[in-house]
Write an enzyme that holds these catalytic residues in place. Structure first.
Site, PDB file in Angstrom:
ATOM      1  N   SER A  12       0.832  -1.204   0.000  1.00 56.15           N
ATOM      2  CA  SER A  12       0.000   0.000   0.000  1.00 56.15           C
ATOM      3  C   SER A  12       0.865   1.252   0.000  1.00 56.15           C
ATOM      4  O   SER A  12       1.647   1.489   0.929  1.00 56.15           O
ATOM      5  CB  SER A  12      -0.908   0.012   1.228  1.00 56.15           C
ATOM      6  OG  SER A  12      -1.466   1.308   1.345  1.00 56.15           O
ATOM      7  N   HIS A  37      -1.327  -0.975  -4.174  1.00 58.82           N
ATOM      8  CA  HIS A  37      -2.632  -0.648  -3.581  1.00 58.82           C
ATOM      9  C   HIS A  37      -2.661   0.851  -3.295  1.00 58.82           C
ATOM     10  O   HIS A  37      -1.736   1.401  -2.693  1.00 58.82           O
ATOM     11  CB  HIS A  37      -2.782  -1.467  -2.303  1.00 58.82           C
ATOM     12  CG  HIS A  37      -4.091  -1.325  -1.606  1.00 58.82           C
ATOM     13  ND1 HIS A  37      -5.207  -2.056  -1.956  1.00 58.82           N
ATOM     14  CD2 HIS A  37      -4.459  -0.548  -0.553  1.00 58.82           C
ATOM     15  CE1 HIS A  37      -6.214  -1.727  -1.147  1.00 58.82           C
ATOM     16  NE2 HIS A  37      -5.782  -0.818  -0.290  1.00 58.82           N
ATOM     17  N   ASP A  39      -4.820   3.892  -1.562  1.00 55.29           N
ATOM     18  CA  ASP A  39      -5.881   4.181  -0.592  1.00 55.29           C
ATOM     19  C   ASP A  39      -6.383   5.606  -0.744  1.00 55.29           C
ATOM     20  O   ASP A  39      -5.691   6.558  -0.386  1.00 55.29           O
ATOM     21  CB  ASP A  39      -5.327   3.987   0.825  1.00 55.29           C
ATOM     22  CG  ASP A  39      -5.173   2.522   1.166  1.00 55.29           C
ATOM     23  OD1 ASP A  39      -6.156   1.775   1.017  1.00 55.29           O
ATOM     24  OD2 ASP A  39      -4.060   2.109   1.563  1.00 55.29           O
ATOM     25  N   MET A  41      -8.849   8.454   0.452  1.00 56.21           N
ATOM     26  CA  MET A  41      -9.641   8.799   1.646  1.00 56.21           C
ATOM     27  C   MET A  41     -10.111  10.240   1.540  1.00 56.21           C
ATOM     28  O   MET A  41      -9.331  11.125   1.203  1.00 56.21           O
ATOM     29  CB  MET A  41      -8.763   8.659   2.893  1.00 56.21           C
ATOM     30  CG  MET A  41      -8.150   7.292   3.052  1.00 56.21           C
ATOM     31  SD  MET A  41      -7.080   7.260   4.487  1.00 56.21           S
ATOM     32  CE  MET A  41      -6.528   5.555   4.442  1.00 56.21           C
ATOM     33  N   HIS A  71      -8.499   1.626  -3.923  1.00 56.17           N
ATOM     34  CA  HIS A  71      -9.446   1.365  -2.837  1.00 56.17           C
ATOM     35  C   HIS A  71     -10.077   2.693  -2.429  1.00 56.17           C
ATOM     36  O   HIS A  71      -9.440   3.528  -1.794  1.00 56.17           O
ATOM     37  CB  HIS A  71      -8.655   0.717  -1.680  1.00 56.17           C
ATOM     38  CG  HIS A  71      -9.454   0.496  -0.434  1.00 56.17           C
ATOM     39  ND1 HIS A  71      -8.854   0.244   0.783  1.00 56.17           N
ATOM     40  CD2 HIS A  71     -10.791   0.488  -0.197  1.00 56.17           C
ATOM     41  CE1 HIS A  71      -9.791   0.080   1.706  1.00 56.17           C
ATOM     42  NE2 HIS A  71     -10.971   0.232   1.139  1.00 56.17           N
ATOM     43  N   MET A  73     -12.142   4.892  -0.257  1.00 55.87           N
ATOM     44  CA  MET A  73     -12.796   5.055   1.049  1.00 55.87           C
ATOM     45  C   MET A  73     -13.429   6.437   1.035  1.00 55.87           C
ATOM     46  O   MET A  73     -12.943   7.373   1.673  1.00 55.87           O
ATOM     47  CB  MET A  73     -11.752   4.911   2.168  1.00 55.87           C
ATOM     48  CG  MET A  73     -11.312   3.471   2.360  1.00 55.87           C
ATOM     49  SD  MET A  73      -9.752   3.361   3.251  1.00 55.87           S
ATOM     50  CE  MET A  73      -8.636   3.513   1.873  1.00 55.87           C
ATOM     51  N   MET A 142     -12.097  -5.680   5.172  1.00 58.24           N
ATOM     52  CA  MET A 142     -11.180  -4.832   5.944  1.00 58.24           C
ATOM     53  C   MET A 142     -10.874  -5.510   7.271  1.00 58.24           C
ATOM     54  O   MET A 142     -11.786  -5.953   7.983  1.00 58.24           O
ATOM     55  CB  MET A 142     -11.803  -3.457   6.210  1.00 58.24           C
ATOM     56  CG  MET A 142     -11.942  -2.557   4.999  1.00 58.24           C
ATOM     57  SD  MET A 142     -10.404  -2.266   4.100  1.00 58.24           S
ATOM     58  CE  MET A 142      -9.384  -1.469   5.357  1.00 58.24           C
ATOM     59  N   GLY A 147      -8.922   4.037   7.430  1.00 56.37           N
ATOM     60  CA  GLY A 147      -8.587   5.446   7.647  1.00 56.37           C
ATOM     61  C   GLY A 147      -7.102   5.672   7.888  1.00 56.37           C
ATOM     62  O   GLY A 147      -6.567   6.703   7.499  1.00 56.37           O
ATOM     63  N   PHE A 148      -6.473   4.712   8.515  1.00 58.64           N
ATOM     64  CA  PHE A 148      -5.068   4.918   8.877  1.00 58.64           C
ATOM     65  C   PHE A 148      -4.274   3.628   8.718  1.00 58.64           C
ATOM     66  O   PHE A 148      -4.818   2.530   8.945  1.00 58.64           O
ATOM     67  CB  PHE A 148      -4.960   5.397  10.332  1.00 58.64           C
ATOM     68  CG  PHE A 148      -5.643   6.719  10.547  1.00 58.64           C
ATOM     69  CD1 PHE A 148      -4.950   7.908  10.336  1.00 58.64           C
ATOM     70  CD2 PHE A 148      -6.976   6.773  10.914  1.00 58.64           C
ATOM     71  CE1 PHE A 148      -5.595   9.130  10.497  1.00 58.64           C
ATOM     72  CE2 PHE A 148      -7.630   7.986  11.076  1.00 58.64           C
ATOM     73  CZ  PHE A 148      -6.939   9.180  10.868  1.00 58.64           C
ATOM     74  N   GLY A 150      -0.981   1.229   9.924  1.00 57.41           N
ATOM     75  CA  GLY A 150      -0.325   0.918  11.192  1.00 57.41           C
ATOM     76  C   GLY A 150      -1.246   0.483  12.326  1.00 57.41           C
ATOM     77  O   GLY A 150      -0.869   0.577  13.489  1.00 57.41           O
ATOM     78  N   ASP A 181      -7.014  -6.295   4.269  1.00 54.23           N
ATOM     79  CA  ASP A 181      -6.314  -5.007   4.257  1.00 54.23           C
ATOM     80  C   ASP A 181      -6.330  -4.435   5.666  1.00 54.23           C
ATOM     81  O   ASP A 181      -7.398  -4.156   6.212  1.00 54.23           O
ATOM     82  CB  ASP A 181      -7.056  -4.082   3.270  1.00 54.23           C
ATOM     83  CG  ASP A 181      -6.427  -2.715   3.118  1.00 54.23           C
ATOM     84  OD1 ASP A 181      -5.363  -2.467   3.699  1.00 54.23           O
ATOM     85  OD2 ASP A 181      -7.035  -1.884   2.400  1.00 54.23           O
ATOM     86  N   GLY A 182      -5.117  -4.259   6.231  1.00 53.23           N
ATOM     87  CA  GLY A 182      -4.997  -3.638   7.544  1.00 53.23           C
ATOM     88  C   GLY A 182      -4.334  -4.561   8.543  1.00 53.23           C
ATOM     89  O   GLY A 182      -4.828  -5.654   8.809  1.00 53.23           O
ATOM     90  N   GLY A 203       0.898  -2.112   4.086  1.00 50.58           N
ATOM     91  CA  GLY A 203       1.598  -0.837   3.980  1.00 50.58           C
ATOM     92  C   GLY A 203       2.814  -0.844   4.875  1.00 50.58           C
ATOM     93  O   GLY A 203       3.964  -0.942   4.427  1.00 50.58           O
TER      94      GLY A 203
END
Ligand code: DX5
Ligand code: ZN
Length: 222
Positions: A12, A37, A39, A41, A71, A73, A142, A147-148, A150, A181-182, A203
């Site tokens: 990501s 990927h 993201d 937002m 992706h 969001m 997800m 949103g973030f 880490g 993802d995440g 990511g």
């Protein structure tokens, strides 16, 4: 029919160093990343603002042949898909949660001969996605609240959904990848793959790793 046993690792770009975007894209691909990927937002659907179609276009200009997994969001994906198609996305994934014509938007993405994905937040039940499973190429489950980068992998809330999605796909001869993802690390990737996921977005686990090639290999073989 795609081979859903083959793992796809998608670094990501949210975690990349954007001041060296070109080098970072090439670094991810040289390290073995299969897809990039992206993201997107909007500060409404999620509590963060990242980047938009122009960023995707820059990435497309940097890596002409890469598979760009976009992706969205965002609150109104239906109003922006044209921009992300024209920017050079290979796939566009939209979330099911906002109020808009989900089926019509998936159909519009597919009309442009790129692939379409549908994403579910950790709390969103799989049942809501069932009417669209025949239409899609990717189901994105997800594994964090989006949103973030880490954040911590939410195993209990999301793994039953991955297993259920695989079961529905296999029982009905459907044809979609299951993407997570995440919070993906070699350890959580192996849990997700055991439940049936084959596309792994990471990511922090790729761009921020000490050695990206090693970490991608670990994600692939975990
Ligand atoms: C989360 C994004 C992710 C994010 C993952 O809102 O959709 O793609 O970049 O980041 P890590 O791998 O750091 O959890
Ligand atoms: Zn993402």
């Amino acid at each position: 029919m795609s081979d859903f046993n083959q793992r796809i690792v998608a670094p990501s770009l949210l975690a990349a160093d954007w001041s060296r975007l070109g080098e970072e894209c090439h670094r991810a691909i040289a390290a073995g990343g299969d897809w990039l990927h992206l993201d997107i937002m909007d500060g409404h659907f999620v509590d963060n603002i990242s980047f938009g179609p122009n960023f995707v276009k820059h990435v497309r200009n940097i890596v002409a042949d890469a598979y760009l997994d976009t992706h969205l969001m965002i609150e109104r994906p239906d109003q922006y898909i044209r921009d992300f198609i024209e920017a050079g996305s290979s796939n566009i994934t939209i979330h099911i949660e906002p109020e808009y014509d989900v089926g019509g938007t998936i159909a519009k993405i597919k009309e442009s001969e790129i692939s379409a994905g549908l994403a579910l937040n950790p709390v969103t039940p799989l049942e809501l996605a069932e009417p669209f499973l025949e239409q899609i190429d990717i189901l994105l489950i997800m594994t964090v609240v989006p949103g973030f980068g880490g954040q911590k992998f939410m195993k209990e809330e999301t793994m039953p959904k991955v297993a259920q999605a695989k079961k529905i796909r296999d029982n009905n001869n459907l044809n979609f990848h299951i993407e997570v993802d995440g919070g993906i690390t070699p350890e959580t990737a192996s849990i997700a793959a055991d439940h049936g996921a084959n596309v792994l977005v990471a990511g922090t686990g790729t761009f921020k790793a000490e050695d990206m090639a090693t970490s991608i290999k670990e994600l692939r073989e975990s």
